[in-house]
Design a protein around this motif. Sequence first.
Motif, PDB file in Angstrom:
ATOM      1  N   GLY A  56     -15.462  41.833 -29.557  1.00  0.00           N
ATOM      2  CA  GLY A  56     -15.412  40.968 -30.728  1.00  0.00           C
ATOM      3  C   GLY A  56     -14.329  40.386 -30.551  1.00  0.00           C
ATOM      4  N   GLN A  57     -12.689  41.296 -31.441  1.00  0.00           N
ATOM      5  CA  GLN A  57     -11.369  41.345 -31.443  1.00  0.00           C
ATOM      6  C   GLN A  57     -11.161  40.651 -29.322  1.00  0.00           C
ATOM      7  N   THR A  58     -11.002  41.429 -28.746  1.00  0.00           N
ATOM      8  CA  THR A  58     -11.408  41.025 -27.368  1.00  0.00           C
ATOM      9  C   THR A  58     -11.262  39.631 -26.872  1.00  0.00           C
ATOM     10  N   ARG A  59     -12.271  39.332 -27.349  1.00  0.00           N
ATOM     11  CA  ARG A  59     -13.101  38.496 -26.338  1.00  0.00           C
ATOM     12  C   ARG A  59     -12.149  37.083 -27.451  1.00  0.00           C
ATOM     13  N   VAL A  60     -11.830  36.851 -28.240  1.00  0.00           N
ATOM     14  CA  VAL A  60     -11.355  35.794 -29.608  1.00  0.00           C
ATOM     15  C   VAL A  60     -10.266  36.060 -29.169  1.00  0.00           C
ATOM     16  N   PHE A  61      -9.536  37.400 -29.367  1.00  0.00           N
ATOM     17  CA  PHE A  61      -7.793  37.318 -28.396  1.00  0.00           C
ATOM     18  C   PHE A  61      -7.543  36.574 -27.029  1.00  0.00           C
ATOM     19  N   GLU A  62      -8.651  36.730 -26.161  1.00  0.00           N
ATOM     20  CA  GLU A  62      -8.837  36.575 -24.525  1.00  0.00           C
ATOM     21  C   GLU A  62      -8.665  34.531 -24.941  1.00  0.00           C
ATOM     22  N   ALA A  63     -10.555  34.364 -25.584  1.00  0.00           N
ATOM     23  CA  ALA A  63     -10.496  32.989 -25.684  1.00  0.00           C
ATOM     24  C   ALA A  63      -9.340  31.988 -25.821  1.00  0.00           C
ATOM     25  N   VAL A  64      -8.312  32.589 -27.366  1.00  0.00           N
ATOM     26  CA  VAL A  64      -7.660  31.702 -27.711  1.00  0.00           C
ATOM     27  C   VAL A  64      -5.697  31.396 -26.200  1.00  0.00           C
ATOM     28  N   LEU A  65      -6.131  32.847 -25.307  1.00  0.00           N
ATOM     29  CA  LEU A  65      -5.014  32.763 -24.327  1.00  0.00           C
ATOM     30  C   LEU A  65      -5.082  31.538 -23.670  1.00  0.00           C
ATOM     31  N   VAL A  66      -7.287  31.327 -23.497  1.00  0.00           N
ATOM     32  CA  VAL A  66      -7.663  31.007 -22.724  1.00  0.00           C
ATOM     33  C   VAL A  66      -6.776  29.431 -23.100  1.00  0.00           C
ATOM     34  N   ALA A  67      -7.537  28.819 -24.127  1.00  0.00           N
ATOM     35  CA  ALA A  67      -7.027  27.771 -24.819  1.00  0.00           C
ATOM     36  C   ALA A  67      -5.341  27.413 -25.620  1.00  0.00           C
ATOM     37  N   LEU A  68      -4.943  27.827 -24.936  1.00  0.00           N
ATOM     38  CA  LEU A  68      -3.558  27.885 -24.408  1.00  0.00           C
ATOM     39  C   LEU A  68      -2.526  27.622 -23.676  1.00  0.00           C
ATOM     40  N   ALA A  69      -3.372  27.461 -22.675  1.00  0.00           N
ATOM     41  CA  ALA A  69      -3.000  28.588 -20.630  1.00  0.00           C
ATOM     42  C   ALA A  69      -1.925  27.049 -21.054  1.00  0.00           C
ATOM     43  N   ASP A  70      -2.907  26.059 -20.415  1.00  0.00           N
ATOM     44  CA  ASP A  70      -2.330  24.707 -20.129  1.00  0.00           C
ATOM     45  C   ASP A  70      -2.680  23.275 -20.465  1.00  0.00           C
ATOM     46  N   HIS A  71      -2.348  22.611 -21.176  1.00  0.00           N
ATOM     47  CA  HIS A  71      -2.661  21.110 -21.615  1.00  0.00           C
ATOM     48  C   HIS A  71      -2.303  20.531 -20.272  1.00  0.00           C
ATOM     49  N   GLY A  72      -1.901  20.470 -19.498  1.00  0.00           N
ATOM     50  CA  GLY A  72      -1.219  18.895 -18.619  1.00  0.00           C
ATOM     51  C   GLY A  72       0.412  19.021 -18.827  1.00  0.00           C
ATOM     52  N   LEU A  73       0.645  17.790 -18.150  1.00  0.00           N
ATOM     53  CA  LEU A  73       2.171  17.374 -18.370  1.00  0.00           C
ATOM     54  C   LEU A  73       2.509  17.008 -19.525  1.00  0.00           C
ATOM     55  N   THR A  74       3.236  18.334 -20.613  1.00  0.00           N
ATOM     56  CA  THR A  74       3.473  18.424 -22.107  1.00  0.00           C
ATOM     57  C   THR A  74       4.766  18.767 -21.468  1.00  0.00           C
ATOM     58  N   PRO A  75       5.633  18.691 -22.433  1.00  0.00           N
ATOM     59  CA  PRO A  75       6.863  18.308 -22.407  1.00  0.00           C
ATOM     60  C   PRO A  75       7.534  20.053 -21.889  1.00  0.00           C
ATOM     61  N   THR A  76       6.885  21.673 -21.872  1.00  0.00           N
ATOM     62  CA  THR A  76       6.896  22.320 -21.949  1.00  0.00           C
ATOM     63  C   THR A  76       7.326  22.110 -20.437  1.00  0.00           C
ATOM     64  N   SER A  77       5.816  22.052 -19.865  1.00  0.00           N
ATOM     65  CA  SER A  77       5.539  21.972 -18.504  1.00  0.00           C
ATOM     66  C   SER A  77       6.466  20.846 -17.457  1.00  0.00           C
ATOM     67  N   ILE A  78       6.608  19.861 -18.518  1.00  0.00           N
ATOM     68  CA  ILE A  78       7.293  18.787 -17.436  1.00  0.00           C
ATOM     69  C   ILE A  78       8.580  19.805 -17.320  1.00  0.00           C
ATOM     70  N   VAL A  79       9.607  19.942 -18.503  1.00  0.00           N
ATOM     71  CA  VAL A  79      11.020  21.034 -18.811  1.00  0.00           C
ATOM     72  C   VAL A  79      11.004  22.092 -17.297  1.00  0.00           C
ATOM     73  N   THR A  80      10.022  22.315 -17.181  1.00  0.00           N
ATOM     74  CA  THR A  80       9.279  23.284 -16.251  1.00  0.00           C
ATOM     75  C   THR A  80       9.839  23.082 -14.598  1.00  0.00           C
ATOM     76  N   ARG A  81       8.780  21.713 -14.488  1.00  0.00           N
ATOM     77  CA  ARG A  81       9.243  21.551 -13.200  1.00  0.00           C
ATOM     78  C   ARG A  81      10.504  21.010 -12.674  1.00  0.00           C
ATOM     79  N   LEU A  82      11.209  20.281 -13.950  1.00  0.00           N
ATOM     80  CA  LEU A  82      12.657  19.834 -13.918  1.00  0.00           C
ATOM     81  C   LEU A  82      13.618  20.462 -13.565  1.00  0.00           C
ATOM     82  N   THR A  83      13.229  21.750 -14.106  1.00  0.00           N
ATOM     83  CA  THR A  83      13.732  23.040 -14.242  1.00  0.00           C
ATOM     84  C   THR A  83      13.994  23.857 -12.649  1.00  0.00           C
TER      85      THR A  83
END
Length: 273
Positions: A56-83
Amino acid sequence: MNETRSTDARYPTALGYSTPTSITLLGDDLAQDLMGKVGFGELSYRLVTRRRPSPGQTRVFEAVLVALADHGLTPTSIVTRLTYLSAPDSVQGALAAGLLGGGSRFLGVTQDTGAFLCDALERQQRDGGTLPRSSGEWDALASHAVAEAHAAGRHVPGLGHHIHKKADPRTARMMQIARENECFGPHLELFAAIGRVHPDLLGRTLPLNGAGVCGAALLDAGIPASLLRGIALLARAAGLLGQLSEEMAAPSAYRMFLELESGAEPMDPTPAG
């Protein structure tokens, strides 16, 4: 130059250790006991906590990783592309640039929410109280925490989202996953209660956001509060790698740069005031 290893130096570690013929990680043989047998999420959990997670802990932990992986063109992804646009020879620099942007507004909310929940629960127990047993008692504890923060002019982390104005689709799903896997503990209980009581205290209704619920879920799954932002960054590293892959195949950073450059206009350099 020949280097000799000092026989006096000792640096104890329970993590990785190599010999000429083997690699040991967390007490297991990396090649024989872990590769092909343990998922990356489970291994990450073990590296952080030094213990084997329950299914159960593994499933919750991995669900969090999926939930936070990517949300489109956010500041973090924009700066990655520009760099990457500026230094295509430095993939590691582009990834690092995006990760360095994980702060109080993006990604850091996971740890900020966890700290808020931990503080409220610790004060409850430090003052001689016990953990609430009913929804009414959870609401009372949540009301006290929210009212105190509001009176001090502090933001309650985990409330509100710039896009999901009514409900963050990740929140209810994460709570469901935690319940299904017997990982719905006091931090999620308190977070849910904050969602119920804050409208009357703040005078407006805000959604419980996904970054916040991930912080609560990680705590109930046994992750130390001090490492919650690190878990969020672990998740986002995968998303940023995806952003880099897409930038290489279908570049858009150059158009972003041109738009910003063409939109620049002169202003009075004299400091205001």
